[in-house]
Scaffold this active site. Structure first.
Site, PDB file in Angstrom:
ATOM      1  N   ALA A 120       0.784  -1.242   0.000  1.00 23.80           N
ATOM      2  CA  ALA A 120       0.000   0.000   0.000  1.00 23.80           C
ATOM      3  C   ALA A 120       0.815   1.290   0.000  1.00 23.80           C
ATOM      4  O   ALA A 120       0.309   2.335  -0.411  1.00 23.80           O
ATOM      5  CB  ALA A 120      -0.937   0.014   1.203  1.00 23.80           C
ATOM      6  N   GLY A 151       0.593   5.064  -0.381  1.00 25.87           N
ATOM      7  CA  GLY A 151      -0.847   5.270  -0.157  1.00 25.87           C
ATOM      8  C   GLY A 151      -1.626   5.917  -1.276  1.00 25.87           C
ATOM      9  O   GLY A 151      -2.783   6.299  -1.076  1.00 25.87           O
ATOM     10  N   ASP A 167       2.105  -2.886   4.156  1.00 22.89           N
ATOM     11  CA  ASP A 167       3.354  -2.781   3.403  1.00 22.89           C
ATOM     12  C   ASP A 167       4.458  -3.361   4.272  1.00 22.89           C
ATOM     13  O   ASP A 167       4.367  -3.355   5.500  1.00 22.89           O
ATOM     14  CB  ASP A 167       3.678  -1.326   3.029  1.00 22.89           C
ATOM     15  CG  ASP A 167       4.594  -1.230   1.811  1.00 22.89           C
ATOM     16  OD1 ASP A 167       4.097  -0.982   0.699  1.00 22.89           O
ATOM     17  OD2 ASP A 167       5.815  -1.433   1.976  1.00 22.89           O
ATOM     18  N   CYS A 202       3.771  -1.566 -12.664  1.00 20.49           N
ATOM     19  CA  CYS A 202       4.062  -0.463 -13.595  1.00 20.49           C
ATOM     20  C   CYS A 202       5.255  -0.859 -14.449  1.00 20.49           C
ATOM     21  O   CYS A 202       6.193  -0.097 -14.628  1.00 20.49           O
ATOM     22  CB  CYS A 202       4.286   0.847 -12.848  1.00 20.49           C
ATOM     23  SG  CYS A 202       5.654   0.833 -11.708  1.00 20.49           S
TER      24      CYS A 202
HETATM   25  C1  LIG Z   1       4.427  -0.007  -6.335  1.00 20.19           C
HETATM   26  S1  LIG Z   1       4.753   0.230  -4.652  1.00 20.19           S
HETATM   27  C2  LIG Z   1       3.138   0.511  -3.980  1.00 20.19           C
HETATM   28  C3  LIG Z   1       2.574   1.877  -4.278  1.00 20.19           C
HETATM   29  C4  LIG Z   1       1.275   2.154  -3.566  1.00 20.19           C
HETATM   30  N1  LIG Z   1       0.288   1.131  -3.801  1.00 20.19           N
HETATM   31  C5  LIG Z   1       0.695   3.490  -3.976  1.00 20.19           C
HETATM   32  O1  LIG Z   1      -0.226   3.536  -4.787  1.00 20.19           O
HETATM   33  O2  LIG Z   1       1.169   4.507  -3.452  1.00 20.19           O
HETATM   34  C6  LIG Z   1       5.094  -1.385  -4.084  1.00 20.19           C
HETATM   35  C7  LIG Z   1       5.186  -1.524  -2.594  1.00 20.19           C
HETATM   36  O3  LIG Z   1       5.339  -2.910  -2.280  1.00 20.19           O
HETATM   37  C8  LIG Z   1       6.054  -2.995  -1.066  1.00 20.19           C
HETATM   38  N2  LIG Z   1       6.531  -4.387  -0.946  1.00 20.19           N
HETATM   39  C9  LIG Z   1       7.607  -4.957  -1.506  1.00 20.19           C
HETATM   40  N3  LIG Z   1       7.670  -6.258  -1.175  1.00 20.19           N
HETATM   41  C10 LIG Z   1       6.596  -6.518  -0.390  1.00 20.19           C
HETATM   42  C11 LIG Z   1       6.121  -7.668   0.278  1.00 20.19           C
HETATM   43  N4  LIG Z   1       6.762  -8.844   0.182  1.00 20.19           N
HETATM   44  N5  LIG Z   1       4.999  -7.567   1.020  1.00 20.19           N
HETATM   45  C12 LIG Z   1       4.339  -6.374   1.134  1.00 20.19           C
HETATM   46  N6  LIG Z   1       4.763  -5.248   0.525  1.00 20.19           N
HETATM   47  C13 LIG Z   1       5.869  -5.318  -0.225  1.00 20.19           C
HETATM   48  C14 LIG Z   1       7.125  -1.936  -1.202  1.00 20.19           C
HETATM   49  O4  LIG Z   1       7.604  -1.537   0.063  1.00 20.19           O
HETATM   50  C15 LIG Z   1       6.365  -0.820  -1.932  1.00 20.19           C
HETATM   51  O5  LIG Z   1       5.898   0.122  -1.018  1.00 20.19           O
END
Ligand SMILES: C[S@@+](CC[C@H](N)C(=O)[O-])C[C@H]1O[C@@H](n2cnc3c(N)ncnc32)[C@H](O)[C@@H]1O
Length: 296
Positions: free
Chosen positions: A105, A108, A128, A225
């Site tokens: 998340a 956010g 997250d 993305c």
């Molecule tokens: C693309 S970003 C999310 C962006 C967010 N959804 C937004 O709209 O602002 C991906 C996120 O996945 C988290 N992440 C990476 N590996 C993860 C895991 N195994 N479990 C949960 N979160 C994870 C990262 O910390 C990062 O914040």
């Protein structure tokens, strides 16, 4: 990006778009303001503001200074968000009163978009794994005025059973981010193939767990993305083999390409066409992949 020449329609327009700076877009926070209020306020500060033709709550903003420095931003009247990114939540279509898990998340952007569309009702569990990014998530929830969300810190691949029947789950997965190449020219040559292979393992674990956590009949949207099929269609195909589920059509009012049915000799099946690939030249924005699944 040459490895994608065969799969990206109008590849020359794609390359040409990458040469141009990406327009700044903001999503109006309907918990606090209207598009008219935000437009008026930003125009008074000297910005040129126009709504996107396919979503009047998203405004394209041009100006000398950063829109992030305005009082209206700090007051939470809007969230700075790529136009393409907003389509993931449009595909999930959150409704007031629903229970939704946002597995990746932070910071956010999509959690707050969901809370806005749910009018702060129901429940969002925003998770997250990264502590620093969770702090940004908490700050954004507060700035936007979100009160229907609790925050957790787990590796989403092992997310515990909280005893909540989730109607929907969003996975905005960590990825090689090739779709953000306009902001990160280092990605011009495409992402490192070893990174792509390694992150696809994480993505498979996340999508599989999401399908296990959503209630039978519930909806999971998987978003990245990036353009790499190893992180997109291959992940979806893997998870569908592990948890009984079906792909659903995604109704979006924006130009896009279909998901791939095949990549480098690997067949993904005809249904994979239901996935959505948004390329930078489609919306003059970033790139995005979306799959919408129903757990059977
Ligand atoms: C693309 S970003 C999310 C962006 C967010 N959804 C937004 O709209 O602002 C991906 C996120 O996945 C988290 N992440 C990476 N590996 C993860 C895991 N195994 N479990 C949960 N979160 C994870 C990262 O910390 C990062 O914040």
């Amino acid at each position: 990006m040459e490895r994608y020449r065969e799969i990206i329609p109008d590849f020359d327009a794609f390359l040409e778009t990458l040469e141009r700076p990406q327009p700044v877009t903001v999503r109006v926070n309907r918990l606090k303001a209207t598009p008219e209020q935000v437009t008026d306020a930003l125009k008074k500060r000297g910005f040129d503001v126009k709504p996107l033709p396919w979503n009047g709550w998203i405004l394209q903003v041009e100006g000398e200074d950063s829109v992030a420095k305005t009082l209206e931003h700090w007051l939470g009247w809007f969230y700075i968000q790529e136009a393409s990114a907003a389509t993931a939540v449009m595909a999930l279509d959150p409704q007031p009163g629903e229970r939704i898990l946002d597995l990746c998340a932070a910071p956010g952007g999509k959690t707050t978009q969901m809370a806005e569309l749910m009018a702060n009702t129901g429940l969002i569990v925003a998770n997250d794994v990264t502590p620093k990014r969770l702090r940004a998530l908490l700050a954004n929830l507060s700035r936007i005025g979100v009160v229907n969300t609790i925050v957790t810190q787990w590796d989403g691949r092992n997310y515990p059973d909280l005893g909540i029947e989730f109607d929907k789950v969003l996975i905005d997965a960590p990825c090689s981010a090739e779709g953000r190449v306009r902001e990160n020219p280092d990605l011009r040559q495409g992402a490192d193939i070893n990174f792509i292979r390694s992150i696809s393992g994480t993505q498979k674990g996340l999508l599989r767990r999401a399908l296990e956590l959503v209630k039978p009949g519930g909806i999971v949207v998987y978003a990245t993305c990036t353009f790499a099929p190893e992180e997109n269609e291959a992940v979806v195909a893997y998870a569908m083999q592990k948890v009984p589920s079906e792909l659903l059509p995604i109704d979006l009012p924006v130009p896009h390409a279909q998901g791939l049915t095949e990549w480098q000799g690997r067949e993904f099946g005809e249904a994979m066409r239901l996935c959505v690939r948004i390329y930078p030249h489609h919306l003059d924005s970033g790139g995005l992949f979306l799959a919408k699944l129903r757990r059977l």
